[in-house]
Write an enzyme that holds these catalytic residues in place. Structure first.
Site, PDB file in Angstrom:
ATOM      1  N   CYS A 211      -5.141   6.098  -3.393  1.00 30.07           N
ATOM      2  CA  CYS A 211      -4.424   4.819  -3.462  1.00 30.07           C
ATOM      3  C   CYS A 211      -3.055   5.104  -4.061  1.00 30.07           C
ATOM      4  O   CYS A 211      -2.964   5.532  -5.217  1.00 30.07           O
ATOM      5  CB  CYS A 211      -5.190   3.811  -4.319  1.00 30.07           C
ATOM      6  SG  CYS A 211      -4.318   2.233  -4.539  1.00 30.07           S
TER       7      CYS A 211
ATOM      8  N   CYS B 201       0.866  -1.179   0.000  1.00 29.74           N
ATOM      9  CA  CYS B 201       0.000   0.000   0.000  1.00 29.74           C
ATOM     10  C   CYS B 201       0.901   1.226   0.000  1.00 29.74           C
ATOM     11  O   CYS B 201       1.626   1.463   0.976  1.00 29.74           O
ATOM     12  CB  CYS B 201      -0.917  -0.001   1.216  1.00 29.74           C
ATOM     13  SG  CYS B 201      -1.950   1.464   1.335  1.00 29.74           S
TER      14      CYS B 201
END
Length: 311
Positions: free
Chosen positions: A250, A99
């Site tokens: 993101c 991530c």
């Protein structure tokens, strides 16, 4: 590829200390577990990340020494500097490889916890399930060398062909897309107008055909007009993350979206890009690397907003 944690008895949640942080609105529950004694079952992670009955977050990050995990030990064998491992879980409790926003928040958490010292301009190597990542502290946040990118279907990409179709609620027809790996899978859809970006209903997962083996995150991109100004490219993006839903940002998705956009645009002088997401703006930069591959650097802020303990 995702991996599952060992089937150990879940740790009781009562008294568990936590922090809450975010990177451009991509938010996380963070817990410190230096010696790897904490085991959270997927159901517990999902409860903690629930926005109505838990703390709320797009995911959970456990800060653990690499030596306390089998995958961390394997990483230390090739990169002994990666003392700390980012054990990242999606909001539904599933284990994820990487991530990009989470990495920045993770390092900021390590600093605030007093587990590491990192002055502005210095860099730290951390472990993830997508390999070791180098994170540098900057005046306005952190910059992460995300490593090399690659097309999931390279033969089709080299032909400038699109490799999948994506059906999305709110958009009338399926849209062609290009799949990019940043250590985790992404499928990038180009839209022609900002109105289409707003019309996309991401309350439900887009239908991708064919879908990559381990599922995929789906990014919707609208290029700026002109695409490049002053040597800097610019796009707008929304994303549906697997195991989470729509998120305000993101990091790996922003990198994948820029890779796809640059590929579609052909020859372009832009190595630096700005990606506008609902939660703010992140920077993406293409950098040469000693391994000969082209790496992608992601930069942006990281903020801790709360601390507490569970009752």
């Amino acid at each position: 590829m995702t991996t599952e944690p060992n089937a150990l008895p879940p740790t009781p949640l009562s008294g568990l200390a936590f922090a809450k942080g975010h990177g451009t609105g991509n938010d996380f529950v963070l817990v410190a577990d230096p010696d790897g004694t904490l085991f959270l079952a997927p159901e517990q992670v999902a409860v903690l990340c629930d926005r109505h009955q838990g703390i709320g977050g797009d995911g959970l990050i456990r800060a653990v020494r690499s030596s306390a995990l089998p995958e961390g030990n394997a990483l230390l064998a090739v990169n002994p500097r990666a003392e700390w491992f980012m054990d990242y879980r999606n909001g539904d409790g599933s284990v994820s490889e990487m991530c990009g926003n989470g990495v920045r928040v993770f390092v900021h958490f390590l600093i605030e916890e007093g587990l590491v010292e990192l002055a502005e301009g210095e860099a730290l190597t951390i472990g993830t399930r997508a390999g070791a990542k180098t994170v540098a502290r900057a005046a306005n946040g952190y910059a992460v060398d995300m490593g090399p990118w690659e097309f999931i279907h390279p033969a089709r990409a080299e032909e400038r062909a699109l490799d999948s179709l994506v059906e999305t609620d709110g958009l009338e027809v399926a849209r062609p897309a290009l799949s990019v790996s940043m250590g985790n899978p992404h499928t990038v859809v180009a839209l022609s107008e900002a109105s289409e970006l707003e019309q996309a209903d991401l309350h439900h997962a887009p239908r991708v055909d064919p879908v990559p083996d381990h599922g995929t995150n789906v990014e919707y991109v609208v290029p700026a007009e002109p695409l490049v100004t002053g040597g800097v490219g610019s796009i707008r993006m929304r994303v549906h993350e697997r195991g989470v839903g729509e998120t305000q940002s993101c990091g790996t998705g922003a990198c994948a979206a820029v890779v796809a956009t640059r590929h579609w645009a052909g020859e372009t002088p832009a190595d630096r890009w700005e990606v506008q997401v609902p939660g703010g703006t992140v920077g993406v930069r293409f950098i040469p690397a000693p391994d000969g591959a082209e790496h992608v650097e992601l930069s942006g802020p990281a903020v801790l907003v709360a601390r507490g303990s569970l009752v």
